[in-house]
Motif scaffolding. Structure first.
Motif, PDB file in Angstrom:
ATOM      1  N   THR A 282      -9.697  22.327 -15.752  1.00  0.00           N
ATOM      2  CA  THR A 282      -9.498  21.505 -14.483  1.00  0.00           C
ATOM      3  C   THR A 282      -8.527  22.214 -13.557  1.00  0.00           C
ATOM      4  O   THR A 282      -8.664  22.439 -12.369  1.00  0.00           O
ATOM      5  N   CYS A 283      -7.508  22.704 -14.116  1.00  0.00           N
ATOM      6  CA  CYS A 283      -6.634  23.853 -13.394  1.00  0.00           C
ATOM      7  C   CYS A 283      -6.480  25.051 -13.916  1.00  0.00           C
ATOM      8  O   CYS A 283      -6.650  25.148 -15.159  1.00  0.00           O
ATOM      9  N   LYS A 284      -5.875  26.069 -13.233  1.00  0.00           N
ATOM     10  CA  LYS A 284      -5.919  27.482 -13.642  1.00  0.00           C
ATOM     11  C   LYS A 284      -4.761  28.104 -12.990  1.00  0.00           C
ATOM     12  O   LYS A 284      -4.088  27.381 -11.809  1.00  0.00           O
ATOM     13  N   THR A 285      -4.211  29.122 -13.404  1.00  0.00           N
ATOM     14  CA  THR A 285      -3.168  29.797 -12.752  1.00  0.00           C
ATOM     15  C   THR A 285      -3.682  30.769 -11.523  1.00  0.00           C
ATOM     16  O   THR A 285      -4.918  31.131 -11.597  1.00  0.00           O
ATOM     17  N   ASN A 286      -2.908  30.644 -10.394  1.00  0.00           N
ATOM     18  CA  ASN A 286      -3.499  31.280  -9.334  1.00  0.00           C
ATOM     19  C   ASN A 286      -2.538  32.396  -8.716  1.00  0.00           C
ATOM     20  O   ASN A 286      -2.648  32.553  -7.494  1.00  0.00           O
ATOM     21  N   GLY A 287      -1.964  32.926  -9.603  1.00  0.00           N
ATOM     22  CA  GLY A 287      -0.858  34.108  -8.825  1.00  0.00           C
ATOM     23  C   GLY A 287       0.311  33.769  -8.424  1.00  0.00           C
ATOM     24  O   GLY A 287       0.714  34.678  -7.998  1.00  0.00           O
TER      25      GLY A 287
ATOM     26  N   PHE B 217       8.324  33.150 -17.418  1.00  0.00           N
ATOM     27  CA  PHE B 217       6.916  33.560 -18.297  1.00  0.00           C
ATOM     28  C   PHE B 217       6.168  34.176 -17.276  1.00  0.00           C
ATOM     29  O   PHE B 217       5.907  33.586 -16.207  1.00  0.00           O
ATOM     30  N   VAL B 218       5.253  34.937 -17.859  1.00  0.00           N
ATOM     31  CA  VAL B 218       3.963  35.308 -17.040  1.00  0.00           C
ATOM     32  C   VAL B 218       2.877  34.898 -17.761  1.00  0.00           C
ATOM     33  O   VAL B 218       2.772  35.604 -19.003  1.00  0.00           O
ATOM     34  N   ILE B 219       2.160  33.947 -17.194  1.00  0.00           N
ATOM     35  CA  ILE B 219       0.909  33.248 -18.018  1.00  0.00           C
ATOM     36  C   ILE B 219      -0.301  33.313 -17.049  1.00  0.00           C
ATOM     37  O   ILE B 219      -0.403  33.223 -15.869  1.00  0.00           O
ATOM     38  N   SER B 220      -1.512  33.653 -17.846  1.00  0.00           N
ATOM     39  CA  SER B 220      -2.685  33.548 -17.272  1.00  0.00           C
ATOM     40  C   SER B 220      -3.216  32.295 -18.135  1.00  0.00           C
ATOM     41  O   SER B 220      -3.433  32.261 -19.428  1.00  0.00           O
ATOM     42  N   GLY B 221      -3.892  31.206 -17.497  1.00  0.00           N
ATOM     43  CA  GLY B 221      -4.501  30.233 -18.212  1.00  0.00           C
ATOM     44  C   GLY B 221      -5.414  29.252 -17.457  1.00  0.00           C
ATOM     45  O   GLY B 221      -5.398  29.204 -16.268  1.00  0.00           O
ATOM     46  N   ASP B 222      -6.231  28.553 -18.209  1.00  0.00           N
ATOM     47  CA  ASP B 222      -7.064  27.703 -17.539  1.00  0.00           C
ATOM     48  C   ASP B 222      -7.573  26.450 -18.429  1.00  0.00           C
ATOM     49  O   ASP B 222      -7.869  26.926 -19.746  1.00  0.00           O
ATOM     50  N   ASP B 223      -7.468  25.322 -17.983  1.00  0.00           N
ATOM     51  CA  ASP B 223      -7.773  24.185 -18.961  1.00  0.00           C
ATOM     52  C   ASP B 223      -8.960  23.389 -18.548  1.00  0.00           C
ATOM     53  O   ASP B 223      -9.032  22.384 -19.219  1.00  0.00           O
TER      54      ASP B 223
ATOM     55  N   PHE C 287       8.494  22.972 -11.879  1.00  0.00           N
ATOM     56  CA  PHE C 287       6.991  23.413 -12.040  1.00  0.00           C
ATOM     57  C   PHE C 287       6.538  24.168 -10.858  1.00  0.00           C
ATOM     58  O   PHE C 287       6.883  24.422 -10.002  1.00  0.00           O
ATOM     59  N   LEU C 288       5.203  24.744 -11.344  1.00  0.00           N
ATOM     60  CA  LEU C 288       4.420  25.598 -10.439  1.00  0.00           C
ATOM     61  C   LEU C 288       3.201  25.045  -9.942  1.00  0.00           C
ATOM     62  O   LEU C 288       2.693  24.386 -10.992  1.00  0.00           O
ATOM     63  N   ALA C 289       2.827  25.051  -8.796  1.00  0.00           N
ATOM     64  CA  ALA C 289       1.483  24.463  -8.268  1.00  0.00           C
ATOM     65  C   ALA C 289       0.466  25.572  -8.907  1.00  0.00           C
ATOM     66  O   ALA C 289       0.523  26.759  -8.264  1.00  0.00           O
ATOM     67  N   GLY C 290      -0.735  25.055  -9.470  1.00  0.00           N
ATOM     68  CA  GLY C 290      -1.838  25.896  -9.738  1.00  0.00           C
ATOM     69  C   GLY C 290      -2.901  25.669  -8.782  1.00  0.00           C
ATOM     70  O   GLY C 290      -2.610  25.506  -7.776  1.00  0.00           O
ATOM     71  N   ALA C 291      -4.052  25.936  -9.197  1.00  0.00           N
ATOM     72  CA  ALA C 291      -5.419  25.792  -8.464  1.00  0.00           C
ATOM     73  C   ALA C 291      -6.196  24.988  -9.174  1.00  0.00           C
ATOM     74  O   ALA C 291      -6.557  24.992 -10.514  1.00  0.00           O
ATOM     75  N   ALA C 292      -7.169  24.619  -8.509  1.00  0.00           N
ATOM     76  CA  ALA C 292      -8.291  23.735  -9.053  1.00  0.00           C
ATOM     77  C   ALA C 292      -9.070  25.044  -9.691  1.00  0.00           C
ATOM     78  O   ALA C 292      -9.294  26.005  -9.390  1.00  0.00           O
ATOM     79  N   SER C 293      -9.959  24.688 -10.994  1.00  0.00           N
ATOM     80  CA  SER C 293     -10.767  25.600 -11.525  1.00  0.00           C
ATOM     81  C   SER C 293     -11.832  26.124 -10.765  1.00  0.00           C
ATOM     82  O   SER C 293     -12.401  25.484  -9.858  1.00  0.00           O
TER      83      SER C 293
END
Length: 222
Positions: A109-114, A101-107, A122-128
């Motif tokens: 606390t964490c967000k997608t970082n490209g 999937f290709v997803i852009s998201g932010d909860d 799983f994929l490592a994201g980034a802090a908001s």
């Protein structure tokens, strides 16, 4: 061959406010996915959840952003309602799609970082903070999920059937109510809720993944 009349096909996309933030997977966090690209290869009508004798509505490879208002028109082009068998009752839809999937998201606390994740992982994201960048995320292997989120979790709770390491999986969705075609092509209404479709496993942002979106499908005579 029966000639159908009063053909009427409607497919609409509905996303709810991001303020709804209860995680669909127990023990994880979730947030709005403003982009949620899925690659669909087949859509089938089924007479039961086991889908032993399906009717194929569409079979090709097509990418849809189900968090986009234009998704309805595009999915409508993918599905062909002609030839639905008469006087058979259909209760489910089964969708075959890519595990990528290709997803852009932010909860919050964490967000997608490209980033781009390996199949089944799983994929490592980034802090908001900073820009939210679209990331290529994978449906995690069942064994991987249970190792991180707990042995009790199983994707089958969401109608998902997968094989670890496979490039595709299926998701079976119950219709809002069973449908029987009596001579006219149905009106189909599909609603996607991506307000909770970006997830992470809690704690640090090293475990991010696609949460199952909420899908509501209604079929009825026009």
């Amino acid at each position: 061959m029966l000639k159908f009349t009063n053909i009427f096909f409607v497919l609409s996309v509905l996303f709810f406010a991001a303020s709804v933030n209860a995680s669909p997977i127990t023990g994880t966090n979730s947030g709005q996915a403003t982009r949620y690209d899925v690659t669909i290869t087949k859509v089938e009508l089924c007479q039961s959840a086991t889908c032993t004798a399906p009717f194929v509505l569409g079979s090709s490879s097509k990418v849809f952003d189900i968090a986009s208002a234009s998704a309805g028109e595009e999915v409508g082009k993918f599905i062909d309602l002609q030839g639905i068998p008469l006087f058979q009752t259909w209760s489910h839809v089964r969708v075959t799609m890519s595990t990528s999937f290709v997803i852009s998201g932010d909860d919050g606390t964490c967000k997608t970082n490209g980033g781009s994740g390996a199949r089944g992982a799983f994929l490592a994201g980034a802090a908001s903070g900073g820009a939210v960048l679209p990331a290529t995320m994978q449906l995690p292997n069942q064994a991987t999920v249970q190792g991180v989120l707990g042995a009790g979790f199983n994707y089958s709770t969401y109608g998902i059937t997968q094989t670890d390491g496979a490039s595709q999986f299926t998701m079976t969705i119950a219709l809002a109510s069973p449908y029987t075609c009596k001579g006219e092509l149905p009106r189909i209404d599909v609603k996607f809720d991506t307000s909770q479709a970006f997830g992470h496993g809690g704690g640090a942002c090293t475990v991010t993944f696609p949460q199952p979106p909420t899908v509501t499908i209604t079929a009825q005579d026009p």
